[in-house]
Design a protein around this motif. Structure first.
Motif, PDB file in Angstrom:
ATOM      1  N   GLY A 174       0.819  -1.204   0.000  1.00  0.00           N
ATOM      2  CA  GLY A 174       0.000   0.000   0.000  1.00  0.00           C
ATOM      3  C   GLY A 174       0.851   1.251   0.000  1.00  0.00           C
ATOM      4  N   VAL A 175       0.167   2.394  -0.081  1.00  0.00           N
ATOM      5  CA  VAL A 175       0.845   3.688  -0.104  1.00  0.00           C
ATOM      6  C   VAL A 175       0.376   4.534   1.069  1.00  0.00           C
ATOM      7  N   LEU A 176       1.336   4.977   1.854  1.00  0.00           N
ATOM      8  CA  LEU A 176       1.080   5.855   2.985  1.00  0.00           C
ATOM      9  C   LEU A 176       1.313   7.294   2.547  1.00  0.00           C
ATOM     10  N   GLU A 177       0.271   8.108   2.650  1.00  0.00           N
ATOM     11  CA  GLU A 177       0.376   9.534   2.335  1.00  0.00           C
ATOM     12  C   GLU A 177       0.465  10.296   3.651  1.00  0.00           C
ATOM     13  N   GLN A 178       1.528  11.077   3.812  1.00  0.00           N
ATOM     14  CA  GLN A 178       1.729  11.838   5.039  1.00  0.00           C
ATOM     15  C   GLN A 178       1.876  13.323   4.734  1.00  0.00           C
ATOM     16  N   LEU A 179       1.127  14.140   5.452  1.00  0.00           N
ATOM     17  CA  LEU A 179       1.199  15.580   5.255  1.00  0.00           C
ATOM     18  C   LEU A 179       2.424  16.189   5.930  1.00  0.00           C
ATOM     19  N   ALA A 180       2.858  15.595   7.031  1.00  0.00           N
ATOM     20  CA  ALA A 180       4.023  16.102   7.768  1.00  0.00           C
ATOM     21  C   ALA A 180       4.915  14.919   8.118  1.00  0.00           C
ATOM     22  N   PRO A 181       5.655  14.395   7.144  1.00  0.00           N
ATOM     23  CA  PRO A 181       6.415  13.156   7.340  1.00  0.00           C
ATOM     24  C   PRO A 181       7.528  13.240   8.383  1.00  0.00           C
ATOM     25  N   THR A 182       7.963  14.436   8.712  1.00  0.00           N
ATOM     26  CA  THR A 182       9.053  14.564   9.682  1.00  0.00           C
ATOM     27  C   THR A 182       8.554  14.672  11.117  1.00  0.00           C
ATOM     28  N   GLU A 183       7.245  14.775  11.287  1.00  0.00           N
ATOM     29  CA  GLU A 183       6.681  14.910  12.619  1.00  0.00           C
ATOM     30  C   GLU A 183       6.213  13.563  13.156  1.00  0.00           C
ATOM     31  N   SER A 184       6.058  13.471  14.466  1.00  0.00           N
ATOM     32  CA  SER A 184       5.618  12.233  15.101  1.00  0.00           C
ATOM     33  C   SER A 184       4.229  11.837  14.611  1.00  0.00           C
ATOM     34  N   THR A 185       4.037  10.538  14.388  1.00  0.00           N
ATOM     35  CA  THR A 185       2.727  10.043  13.957  1.00  0.00           C
ATOM     36  C   THR A 185       1.927   9.462  15.120  1.00  0.00           C
ATOM     37  N   HIS A 186       2.494   9.442  16.304  1.00  0.00           N
ATOM     38  CA  HIS A 186       1.799   8.848  17.446  1.00  0.00           C
ATOM     39  C   HIS A 186       0.524   9.633  17.763  1.00  0.00           C
ATOM     40  N   GLY A 187      -0.610   8.949  17.683  1.00  0.00           N
ATOM     41  CA  GLY A 187      -1.885   9.586  17.968  1.00  0.00           C
ATOM     42  C   GLY A 187      -2.466  10.364  16.808  1.00  0.00           C
TER      43      GLY A 187
END
Length: 288
Positions: A23-36
């Protein structure tokens, strides 16, 4: 958004050794923590894939992170596709959710399903601990009356081939590549026996739902959308919004941007707490 990043993930399947869910993960802020952080999951339909129809377009316009993937036996994910193996799709979805929770700390905020993906999503939302916590769901072209597929052109072809050959060999193009799938009478029986009636008393009371359906859908009758509206309109505090698209077929051919616009407008209105159960014609202010 310049910081947006697309990352292809290969998720080891916990129940199927050797299979990786791609699959493909799209992240708006890839350098920031994804926890929560909130994430949307986008589920394709029969013989579709993660970038099929409106899926990729929606992922690139959502105001938060998303993940779209190929179910087993579809496109880049290994395994064998089966017409009736909806229970396997449930396991695939749960495997993805578990991975995103453990690896990234994501919290599922939205589920978007098209056709078969909607059927799978309805069951997962209604029967799993993780599913019951999801606040919002988009049901695009979802089937309710499973046995109606036997009355479709596909059903007639299957019947003819079952009588002559015992099975049906389906030659289809997926992501511009030829794919051959075998459909058996047992597969079809398993498919039509899938119980969708659980949405009447098992679907989460708090989950807001947008049902999108084309009035020119020849694969799944638009009346199925009316049934879902009836089943889900008496919940509280959860809402159900029905949006019937004129001149749209099952795959919303030529209307992909309209589908994305509709989902984003609904989401924006929901965020502003302006959503109420009812029928949506055109725009939010057109609700009756």
């Amino acid at each position: 958004m310049t910081d947006r990043a697309s990352t292809k993930l290969h998720i080891p399947h916990p129940h199927e050794p050797g299979i990786q869910l791609v699959g493909v993960l799209e992240q708006l802020a890839p350098t920031e923590s994804t926890h929560g952080r909130k994430i949307a999951l986008i589920l394709h339909g029969t013989m579709g894939h993660k970038d099929y129809l409106f899926q990729r377009r929606l992922a690139l316009r959502l105001p938060f992170d998303s993940f779209r993937f190929d179910f087993r036996g579809n496109h880049e994910t290994g395994g064998t596709w089966k017409q009736g193996a909806l229970a396997d799709d449930i396991l695939d979805l749960q495997a993805v959710v578990d991975y995103l929770k453990v690896t990234y700390g994501y919290v599922v905020e939205l589920l978007v399903g098209h056709s078969r993906g909607s059927i799978v999503a309805f069951r997962w939302l209604s029967t799993t601990e993780d599913g019951r916590k999801v606040p919002a769901f988009v049901n695009a072209s979802g089937r309710y009356r499973m046995a109606k597929i036997l009355e479709s052109p596909a059903g007639s072809v299957w019947k003819e081939h079952f009588e002559k050959h015992g099975s049906y060999t389906w030659n289809v193009t997926v992501a511009r590549k030829p794919v051959v799938a075998t459909i058996t009478p047992e597969d079809v029986q398993e498919f039509v026996s899938w119980d969708t009636s659980l949405v009447w008393d098992k679907f989460p009371q708090h989950t807001d739902v947008l049902t999108l359906h084309g009035l020119s859908d020849k694969t799944v009758p638009p009346y199925d959308a009316m049934i879902y509206a009836s089943a889900l309109s008496d919940r509280s505090p959860g809402t159900h919004t029905l949006h019937l698209m004129e001149d749209a077929d099952h795959n919303f051919t030529g209307r992909q941007d309209d589908v994305v616009d509709a989902i984003l407008q609904w989401w924006d209105a929901r965020t502003r707490k302006e959503i109420k159960t009812g029928i949506w014609v055109g725009g939010i202010k057109g609700k009756l």
